[in-house]
Structures are given as C-alpha cells and as structure tokens.
Design a protein around this motif. Structure first.
Motif, PDB file in Angstrom:
ATOM      1  N   ARG A  98       0.849  -1.194   0.000  1.00 55.25           N
ATOM      2  CA  ARG A  98       0.000   0.000   0.000  1.00 55.25           C
ATOM      3  C   ARG A  98       0.886   1.246   0.000  1.00 55.25           C
ATOM      4  O   ARG A  98       2.099   1.156   0.148  1.00 55.25           O
ATOM      5  N   ASP A  99       0.259   2.387  -0.154  1.00 57.08           N
ATOM      6  CA  ASP A  99       0.952   3.670  -0.066  1.00 57.08           C
ATOM      7  C   ASP A  99       2.120   3.758  -1.051  1.00 57.08           C
ATOM      8  O   ASP A  99       3.222   4.177  -0.718  1.00 57.08           O
ATOM      9  N   PHE A 100       1.879   3.393  -2.302  1.00 61.11           N
ATOM     10  CA  PHE A 100       2.920   3.480  -3.337  1.00 61.11           C
ATOM     11  C   PHE A 100       3.266   4.941  -3.635  1.00 61.11           C
ATOM     12  O   PHE A 100       2.390   5.803  -3.690  1.00 61.11           O
ATOM     13  N   PHE A 101       4.540   5.211  -3.853  1.00 60.33           N
ATOM     14  CA  PHE A 101       4.968   6.548  -4.288  1.00 60.33           C
ATOM     15  C   PHE A 101       6.320   6.448  -4.979  1.00 60.33           C
ATOM     16  O   PHE A 101       7.060   5.473  -4.800  1.00 60.33           O
ATOM     17  N   VAL A 102       6.630   7.433  -5.811  1.00 56.43           N
ATOM     18  CA  VAL A 102       7.938   7.506  -6.467  1.00 56.43           C
ATOM     19  C   VAL A 102       8.875   8.299  -5.560  1.00 56.43           C
ATOM     20  O   VAL A 102       8.597   9.450  -5.231  1.00 56.43           O
ATOM     21  N   TYR A 103       9.952   7.679  -5.140  1.00 60.08           N
ATOM     22  CA  TYR A 103      10.848   8.328  -4.189  1.00 60.08           C
ATOM     23  C   TYR A 103      12.078   8.941  -4.861  1.00 60.08           C
ATOM     24  O   TYR A 103      12.739   9.795  -4.272  1.00 60.08           O
ATOM     25  N   ALA A 104      12.392   8.509  -6.086  1.00 60.97           N
ATOM     26  CA  ALA A 104      13.576   9.048  -6.757  1.00 60.97           C
ATOM     27  C   ALA A 104      13.537   8.709  -8.241  1.00 60.97           C
ATOM     28  O   ALA A 104      12.866   7.757  -8.657  1.00 60.97           O
ATOM     29  N   GLN A 105      14.247   9.490  -9.012  1.00 63.61           N
ATOM     30  CA  GLN A 105      14.472   9.159 -10.426  1.00 63.61           C
ATOM     31  C   GLN A 105      15.972   9.011 -10.626  1.00 63.61           C
ATOM     32  O   GLN A 105      16.743   9.943 -10.391  1.00 63.61           O
ATOM     33  N   GLY A 106      16.359   7.818 -11.045  1.00 64.83           N
ATOM     34  CA  GLY A 106      17.777   7.536 -11.215  1.00 64.83           C
ATOM     35  C   GLY A 106      18.326   8.053 -12.526  1.00 64.83           C
ATOM     36  O   GLY A 106      17.583   8.320 -13.474  1.00 64.83           O
ATOM     37  N   GLN A 107      19.640   8.180 -12.578  1.00 60.94           N
ATOM     38  CA  GLN A 107      20.317   8.620 -13.790  1.00 60.94           C
ATOM     39  C   GLN A 107      21.421   7.629 -14.148  1.00 60.94           C
ATOM     40  O   GLN A 107      22.216   7.234 -13.305  1.00 60.94           O
ATOM     41  N   LEU A 108      21.444   7.238 -15.408  1.00 63.72           N
ATOM     42  CA  LEU A 108      22.421   6.276 -15.906  1.00 63.72           C
ATOM     43  C   LEU A 108      23.705   6.992 -16.305  1.00 63.72           C
ATOM     44  O   LEU A 108      23.673   8.100 -16.843  1.00 63.72           O
ATOM     45  N   ASN A 137      21.967  -6.950 -15.259  1.00 62.67           N
ATOM     46  CA  ASN A 137      20.997  -7.829 -15.917  1.00 62.67           C
ATOM     47  C   ASN A 137      19.711  -7.050 -16.209  1.00 62.67           C
ATOM     48  O   ASN A 137      19.039  -6.604 -15.274  1.00 62.67           O
ATOM     49  N   PRO A 138      19.344  -6.864 -17.475  1.00 61.97           N
ATOM     50  CA  PRO A 138      18.159  -6.064 -17.794  1.00 61.97           C
ATOM     51  C   PRO A 138      16.845  -6.676 -17.314  1.00 61.97           C
ATOM     52  O   PRO A 138      15.844  -5.966 -17.191  1.00 61.97           O
ATOM     53  N   LYS A 139      16.849  -7.967 -17.000  1.00 66.11           N
ATOM     54  CA  LYS A 139      15.635  -8.616 -16.525  1.00 66.11           C
ATOM     55  C   LYS A 139      15.441  -8.435 -15.019  1.00 66.11           C
ATOM     56  O   LYS A 139      14.338  -8.637 -14.514  1.00 66.11           O
ATOM     57  N   ALA A 140      16.497  -8.076 -14.329  1.00 66.83           N
ATOM     58  CA  ALA A 140      16.418  -7.952 -12.874  1.00 66.83           C
ATOM     59  C   ALA A 140      16.652  -6.541 -12.369  1.00 66.83           C
ATOM     60  O   ALA A 140      16.201  -6.184 -11.286  1.00 66.83           O
ATOM     61  N   ALA A 141      17.365  -5.727 -13.155  1.00 67.73           N
ATOM     62  CA  ALA A 141      17.745  -4.391 -12.691  1.00 67.73           C
ATOM     63  C   ALA A 141      17.372  -3.331 -13.727  1.00 67.73           C
ATOM     64  O   ALA A 141      17.808  -3.418 -14.873  1.00 67.73           O
ATOM     65  N   PRO A 142      16.553  -2.361 -13.365  1.00 70.11           N
ATOM     66  CA  PRO A 142      16.161  -1.298 -14.299  1.00 70.11           C
ATOM     67  C   PRO A 142      17.332  -0.563 -14.925  1.00 70.11           C
ATOM     68  O   PRO A 142      17.249  -0.121 -16.078  1.00 70.11           O
ATOM     69  N   TYR A 143      18.430  -0.426 -14.187  1.00 67.17           N
ATOM     70  CA  TYR A 143      19.600   0.223 -14.777  1.00 67.17           C
ATOM     71  C   TYR A 143      20.187  -0.636 -15.897  1.00 67.17           C
ATOM     72  O   TYR A 143      20.781  -0.123 -16.840  1.00 67.17           O
ATOM     73  N   GLY A 144      20.032  -1.936 -15.775  1.00 68.76           N
ATOM     74  CA  GLY A 144      20.484  -2.828 -16.844  1.00 68.76           C
ATOM     75  C   GLY A 144      19.619  -2.677 -18.086  1.00 68.76           C
ATOM     76  O   GLY A 144      20.116  -2.688 -19.214  1.00 68.76           O
ATOM     77  N   LEU A 145      18.320  -2.518 -17.881  1.00 69.49           N
ATOM     78  CA  LEU A 145      17.415  -2.298 -19.011  1.00 69.49           C
ATOM     79  C   LEU A 145      17.732  -0.969 -19.686  1.00 69.49           C
ATOM     80  O   LEU A 145      17.744  -0.872 -20.918  1.00 69.49           O
ATOM     81  N   ALA A 146      18.021   0.048 -18.894  1.00 70.50           N
ATOM     82  CA  ALA A 146      18.367   1.352 -19.454  1.00 70.50           C
ATOM     83  C   ALA A 146      19.645   1.255 -20.279  1.00 70.50           C
ATOM     84  O   ALA A 146      19.747   1.841 -21.372  1.00 70.50           O
ATOM     85  N   ALA A 147      20.623   0.515 -19.782  1.00 71.90           N
ATOM     86  CA  ALA A 147      21.871   0.330 -20.521  1.00 71.90           C
ATOM     87  C   ALA A 147      21.603  -0.383 -21.844  1.00 71.90           C
ATOM     88  O   ALA A 147      22.154  -0.018 -22.893  1.00 71.90           O
ATOM     89  N   GLN A 148      20.755  -1.398 -21.798  1.00 69.14           N
ATOM     90  CA  GLN A 148      20.394  -2.116 -23.023  1.00 69.14           C
ATOM     91  C   GLN A 148      19.749  -1.176 -24.034  1.00 69.14           C
ATOM     92  O   GLN A 148      20.059  -1.215 -25.230  1.00 69.14           O
ATOM     93  N   ASP A 214      17.378   8.613 -24.495  1.00 71.87           N
ATOM     94  CA  ASP A 214      17.849   7.327 -25.022  1.00 71.87           C
ATOM     95  C   ASP A 214      17.400   6.132 -24.183  1.00 71.87           C
ATOM     96  O   ASP A 214      17.624   4.983 -24.570  1.00 71.87           O
ATOM     97  N   TYR A 215      16.799   6.382 -23.036  1.00 75.25           N
ATOM     98  CA  TYR A 215      16.317   5.268 -22.220  1.00 75.25           C
ATOM     99  C   TYR A 215      15.095   5.715 -21.423  1.00 75.25           C
ATOM    100  O   TYR A 215      14.888   6.904 -21.188  1.00 75.25           O
ATOM    101  N   ASP A 216      14.281   4.738 -21.068  1.00 76.40           N
ATOM    102  CA  ASP A 216      13.077   5.040 -20.296  1.00 76.40           C
ATOM    103  C   ASP A 216      13.459   5.627 -18.943  1.00 76.40           C
ATOM    104  O   ASP A 216      14.452   5.189 -18.328  1.00 76.40           O
ATOM    105  N   PRO A 217      12.698   6.613 -18.454  1.00 82.67           N
ATOM    106  CA  PRO A 217      13.001   7.199 -17.149  1.00 82.67           C
ATOM    107  C   PRO A 217      13.074   6.122 -16.072  1.00 82.67           C
ATOM    108  O   PRO A 217      12.240   5.213 -16.028  1.00 82.67           O
TER     109      PRO A 217
END
Length: 258
Positions: A98-108, A137-148, A214-217
């Motif tokens: 419950r109580d979902f919120f966005v706490y940060a936006q990362g930068q690659l 690993n793009p399947k486990a880590a969003p930063y990996g997906l961004a790199a891909q 070049d990559y999804d936020p």
C-alpha cells in the motif's frame, strides 16, 4: 532540608528512568528491502531517521527482481524500495502493499577508469576497442534495461552480446564492482554510485551521461507491505523519506526527486 532534597532527586531519577524505559519499550525495528543502487542514500536516510525517532531500520539490499521474489515467497520485510515502479505497483495490485509513491528518479552513467568516455563516448562505443563492457541484468535491474536501451539505440547491444563483450552483473552493485576493479574497461552504472564520497573511484576516471531520451526514465517506486507488524513505524519512515530532509539526502546522491 537534606532529606527533602534527596527525596526530590530520587523522584526525579525514578521519573527519568521510567521515561527512558518507556522510550526503549516503544522503540521498534523495521526491515526494508532496498534496490542495490540506492544503498548509500538509504543508509544515510536510515541513520537520520533513527536519530530523529529512536526506532531502528535494517536494510536488505539487492536486485529489485530478486527482492520482489523474496517478498512474494514470504520474506518478512516491512517496506519495499524498488529501482522501478512496476514491481511495487504489482504488489499493490495484489493487495500485498500500500501507499505506493515515487521516491527518486535515477540517472544512468557510463564510467571508465581509463577510457576517455567523457570526451569520446560515442566513438569508443562504436569502435568496441575494449574487452568487456559491464551492464546489469536487464531482466532484474532497471539500470540494466536502461543500458540495453542505450546500446540498442546505437545498434550495438546484439553485436556486443554476440561478441561476448557484455559482462552482466546480477545487480548494479556487482556491475559497479566490475568496472572499479578493472575487470571491465567500462560500464553503465548509476550516477549515485559515482556521487558516493566513499566510492573507491571518487574523483577518478571518466564519466559520460547518455541523453535522457535514449532510455526510459528510471522512476524508482516504494510501498509499505501490508504484512508488516509495525505499520505506524513504517508510515513514519516513508514520511521521512518524502520529507525535505529525506529528499535532500536523495538529491545529494545523484537522484532527481521531482
């Protein structure tokens, strides 16, 4: 007069001891699952919150996907901070959070100890004159997906996979280790890792920031877990993360909080 003073001192000591015992009795401990890229920021936030409230927080750091699997398998966490929004939202939809919120936006960031990626990143990537490029690993880590996504935009991802040049880290933490130890000549890491004053590469190396388009936020979401036995304490911790004091710490480590 002396007896009266002694009685007053004794009463004060007893009252003080009772208040201290009460505070200790009310102090609680929560356990929070945290995406590996947020390690240093979380540790500083946790220390500040503990000093303010007297409660304790323990962290379990790891890849977002692995932490989600642990939660779904019954791990006794009180809250979940992912490196994406999809995973915590999935828990909310299932009624497990419950109580979902966005706490940060990362930068690659693309980092190398030796290669001048700050000046010639596009050329270095295109030429492929390196043995290994590290990415999570793009399947486990969003930063990996961004790199891909950054590599795919340049038609390089499949090429480097076929050539065996991508050193895949289980998490962004392991990816960072590949680069800082020199096992990979360059790698896509989180800017927050480079902003850490205790980093082994603080003030060293070369950094290139890929264009944001070049990559999804990398929106990083958090939520309280409904299984928690300390919901009020969890709510207080989440409120602190969203406070200006918490946001200032988050920005300090290279994230955006807008």
């Amino acid at each position: 007069m002396l007896k009266k003073t002694l009685k007053t001192s004794l009463a004060t000591a007893v009252l003080g001891g009772s208040l201290l015992a009460s505070m200790i009795a009310q102090a609680e401990t929560i356990t929070v699952a945290i995406a590996a890229n947020f390690t240093k920021a979380a540790e500083e936030i946790g220390a500040a919150w503990e000093a303010k409230t007297g409660h304790d927080v323990r962290f379990s750091f790891g890849p977002s996907g692995k932490l989600l699997a642990q939660i779904q398998n019954g791990a006794p966490f009180d809250a979940y901070f992912s490196a994406d929004t999809g995973r915590p939202e999935l828990l909310v939809e299932a009624g497990d959070a419950r109580d979902f919120f966005v706490y940060a936006q990362g930068q690659l960031a693309l980092f190398s100890l030796d290669l001048p990626v700050d000046e010639n990143a596009e050329e270095i990537l295109a030429n492929g004159d390196f043995r290994y490029l590290a990415a999570a690993n793009p399947k486990a880590a969003p930063y990996g997906l961004a790199a891909q996504q950054v590599l795919e935009k340049r038609d390089l991802y499949q090429r480097y996979r076929d050539e065996g040049k991508i050193a895949t880290g289980e998490s962004i933490t392991q990816t960072f280790q590949f680069v800082t130890t020199g096992n990979a000549q360059l790698g896509f890491v989180a800017l927050s890792q480079l902003r850490d004053p205790e980093s082994p590469v603080a003030g060293k190396g070369h950094t290139w920031m890929p264009p944001a388009e070049d990559y999804d936020p990398i929106q990083q979401g958090a939520a309280a877990l409904t299984r928690s036995e300390h919901p009020d304490v969890v709510d207080d911790f989440l409120a602190f993360v969203r406070s200006e004091q918490g946001a200032a710490i988050i920005r300090k480590f290279g994230y955006d909080t807008h």
